[in-house]
Scaffold this motif. Structure first.
Motif, PDB file in Angstrom:
ATOM      1  N   TYR A  91       0.811  -1.204   0.000  1.00 48.17           N
ATOM      2  CA  TYR A  91       0.000   0.000   0.000  1.00 48.17           C
ATOM      3  C   TYR A  91       0.851   1.262   0.000  1.00 48.17           C
ATOM      4  CZ  TYR A  91      -4.022  -2.923   1.133  1.00 48.17           C
ATOM      5  OH  TYR A  91      -5.018  -3.860   1.103  1.00 48.17           O
ATOM      6  N   ALA A 217     -15.734  -0.598  14.492  1.00 43.96           N
ATOM      7  CA  ALA A 217     -15.459  -1.373  13.276  1.00 43.96           C
ATOM      8  C   ALA A 217     -16.100  -2.752  13.351  1.00 43.96           C
ATOM      9  CB  ALA A 217     -13.949  -1.497  13.060  1.00 43.96           C
ATOM     10  N   LEU A 221     -18.328  -3.645  10.161  1.00 44.85           N
ATOM     11  CA  LEU A 221     -17.658  -4.418   9.118  1.00 44.85           C
ATOM     12  C   LEU A 221     -18.004  -5.899   9.225  1.00 44.85           C
ATOM     13  CD1 LEU A 221     -14.106  -2.765   9.238  1.00 44.85           C
ATOM     14  CD2 LEU A 221     -16.069  -2.130   7.816  1.00 44.85           C
ATOM     15  N   TRP A 228      -8.799  -4.494  16.403  1.00 49.05           N
ATOM     16  CA  TRP A 228      -8.174  -3.722  15.337  1.00 49.05           C
ATOM     17  C   TRP A 228      -7.095  -2.801  15.906  1.00 49.05           C
ATOM     18  CZ3 TRP A 228      -9.507  -4.509  10.282  1.00 49.05           C
ATOM     19  CH2 TRP A 228     -10.722  -5.161  10.038  1.00 49.05           C
ATOM     20  N   SER A 232      -4.128  -1.440  10.957  1.00 51.00           N
ATOM     21  CA  SER A 232      -4.920  -2.449  10.234  1.00 51.00           C
ATOM     22  C   SER A 232      -6.270  -1.890   9.802  1.00 51.00           C
ATOM     23  CB  SER A 232      -5.110  -3.700  11.101  1.00 51.00           C
ATOM     24  OG  SER A 232      -5.842  -3.399  12.280  1.00 51.00           O
ATOM     25  N   LEU A 233      -6.863  -1.056  10.628  1.00 48.71           N
ATOM     26  CA  LEU A 233      -8.147  -0.462  10.261  1.00 48.71           C
ATOM     27  C   LEU A 233      -7.975   0.551   9.131  1.00 48.71           C
ATOM     28  CD1 LEU A 233     -11.120  -0.591  10.970  1.00 48.71           C
ATOM     29  CD2 LEU A 233     -10.748   1.174  12.706  1.00 48.71           C
ATOM     30  N   GLU A 235      -5.780   0.310   6.737  1.00 47.03           N
ATOM     31  CA  GLU A 235      -5.612  -0.474   5.514  1.00 47.03           C
ATOM     32  C   GLU A 235      -6.956  -0.948   4.965  1.00 47.03           C
ATOM     33  OE1 GLU A 235      -2.881  -3.691   5.728  1.00 47.03           O
ATOM     34  OE2 GLU A 235      -1.127  -2.417   6.095  1.00 47.03           O
ATOM     35  N   ILE A 236      -7.812  -1.467   5.834  1.00 44.49           N
ATOM     36  CA  ILE A 236      -9.072  -2.035   5.357  1.00 44.49           C
ATOM     37  C   ILE A 236     -10.034  -0.962   4.870  1.00 44.49           C
ATOM     38  CG2 ILE A 236     -10.383  -2.045   7.531  1.00 44.49           C
ATOM     39  CD1 ILE A 236     -10.184  -4.993   5.082  1.00 44.49           C
ATOM     40  N   ILE A 237      -9.959   0.238   5.443  1.00 40.93           N
ATOM     41  CA  ILE A 237     -10.887   1.307   5.071  1.00 40.93           C
ATOM     42  C   ILE A 237     -10.359   2.130   3.899  1.00 40.93           C
ATOM     43  CG2 ILE A 237     -12.008   3.436   5.852  1.00 40.93           C
ATOM     44  CD1 ILE A 237     -13.238   0.974   7.067  1.00 40.93           C
ATOM     45  N   CYS A 239      -7.287   1.455   2.046  1.00 39.51           N
ATOM     46  CA  CYS A 239      -6.326   0.794   1.149  1.00 39.51           C
ATOM     47  C   CYS A 239      -5.013   1.576   1.103  1.00 39.51           C
ATOM     48  CB  CYS A 239      -6.894   0.621  -0.245  1.00 39.51           C
ATOM     49  SG  CYS A 239      -8.284  -0.539  -0.300  1.00 39.51           S
ATOM     50  N   GLU A 241      -1.340   2.494   3.665  1.00 37.72           N
ATOM     51  CA  GLU A 241      -0.537   2.049   4.806  1.00 37.72           C
ATOM     52  C   GLU A 241      -0.320   3.209   5.770  1.00 37.72           C
ATOM     53  OE1 GLU A 241       4.003   0.544   5.882  1.00 37.72           O
ATOM     54  OE2 GLU A 241       3.455   1.074   3.821  1.00 37.72           O
TER      55      GLU A 241
END
Length: 298
Positions: A91, A217, A221, A228, A232-233, A235-237, A239, A241
């Motif tokens: 990312y 989250a 989600l 989380w 990490s959150l 990244e998932i939301i 995309c 880093e």
């Protein structure tokens, strides 16, 4: 201490480039692979490679003191020794690109708190206002000393401005205490209950109300609940880093003046906390039973 990214036209304060780009080494390797493929079969038609473009330089964030040079790394990294099939996407780093207001004296902190309270007052008619909240402190006390007190507090409630308060030097003036204990704004972050407990122990300030982004989250989600982290959150939301360099994260937050890299790190954490809350709040609650029934129906 600790859905999709906004579009390029979004003013969300996040630097948005192309999803990925290639460096010269990557292009050379692709050309070599292309040539090998073409020679393996006389009937194979040579594919035309796209004209790779170099992304425009990233915008420089604005500081109340001095700027920090921005930068980005390729999303795909290839080396001459990278085996085929092992290429993996990474990312793009995310960083707050708005103005950072750094306060280290009592008067500066008081002014910042008054500014935030004024904004909350003007916004609260439309509902509770969210305030990205994070803390930093020197992780390792000197031998024989108690745990270090909170040194830095970050507050963010918009895409273009973040406050970094160096309370190791300013202390917590009454107006800041009022802001932190005011129920008109909900303080949001990861493991925020632990941060609130430390503020109570260190400065006798009861930060409230609170919203842990990890709990939110898990409501919003799909998938089993998990613990989380902010990275990490993110990244998932988004995309993207969220960089967590240990030399900054574990550095001396009690320094006389914070470095530009410390300011950028601190502001980014508070901004991302605010931004993730705003995104998650806009999502419907996840209903696992309804999803199972939907799958069965199809």
């Amino acid at each position: 201490m600790h859905p999709a990214a906004p579009p390029a036209s979004s003013p969300a304060g996040i630097e948005v480039d192309d999803d990925f780009h290639w460096d010269d080494a990557a292009e050379a390797e692709l050309q070599a692979i292309e040539a090998a493929y073409a020679s393996s079969s006389a009937s194979a038609k040579r594919r035309r490679l796209p004209d790779w473009t170099i992304p425009s330089p990233s915008s420089r964030p604005r500081y109340s003191h001095s700027p920090v040079s921005g930068g980005s790394t390729p999303s795909w990294v290839l080396s001459p020794h990278t085996p085929l099939g092992s290429v993996r996407a990474s990312y793009q780093p995310i960083s707050f690109s708005g103005k950072i207001v750094y306060c280290r004296t009592p008067s500066e902190v008081e002014k910042a708190a008054m500014d935030i309270l004024g904004k909350i007052e003007s916004m609260k008619a439309s509902g509770q206002v969210s305030l990205g909240f994070d803390l930093e402190w020197r992780p390792f006390p000197r031998r024989g000393e108690p745990p270090c007190k909170v040194a830095v507090m970050q507050l963010c409630m918009e895409k273009t401005l973040c406050y970094v308060l160096h309370i190791a030097h300013s202390g917590v003036p009454p107006i800041l205490k009022s802001l932190l204990e005011d129920s008109s704004s909900i303080k949001v972050g990861i493991c925020i209950n632990n941060d609130a407990r430390k503020m109570l122990n260190d400065y006798d300030v009861c930060v409230q109300p609170l919203m842990d982004l990890s709990n939110l989250a898990n409501v919003k989600l799909a998938g089993p609940p998990k613990r989380w982290s902010l990275a990490s959150l993110t990244e998932i939301i988004t995309c993207k880093e969220l960089p967590k360099p240990s030399n900054i994260r574990m550095g001396n937050w009690e320094a006389y003046v914070l470095s530009k890299h410390q300011l950028q790190y601190a502001a980014t954490d508070a901004y991302i906390s605010w931004y993730l809350y705003e995104v998650l709040q806009g999502l419907p609650d996840y209903n696992a039973e309804a999803e199972i029934e939907s799958v069965k129906a199809t």
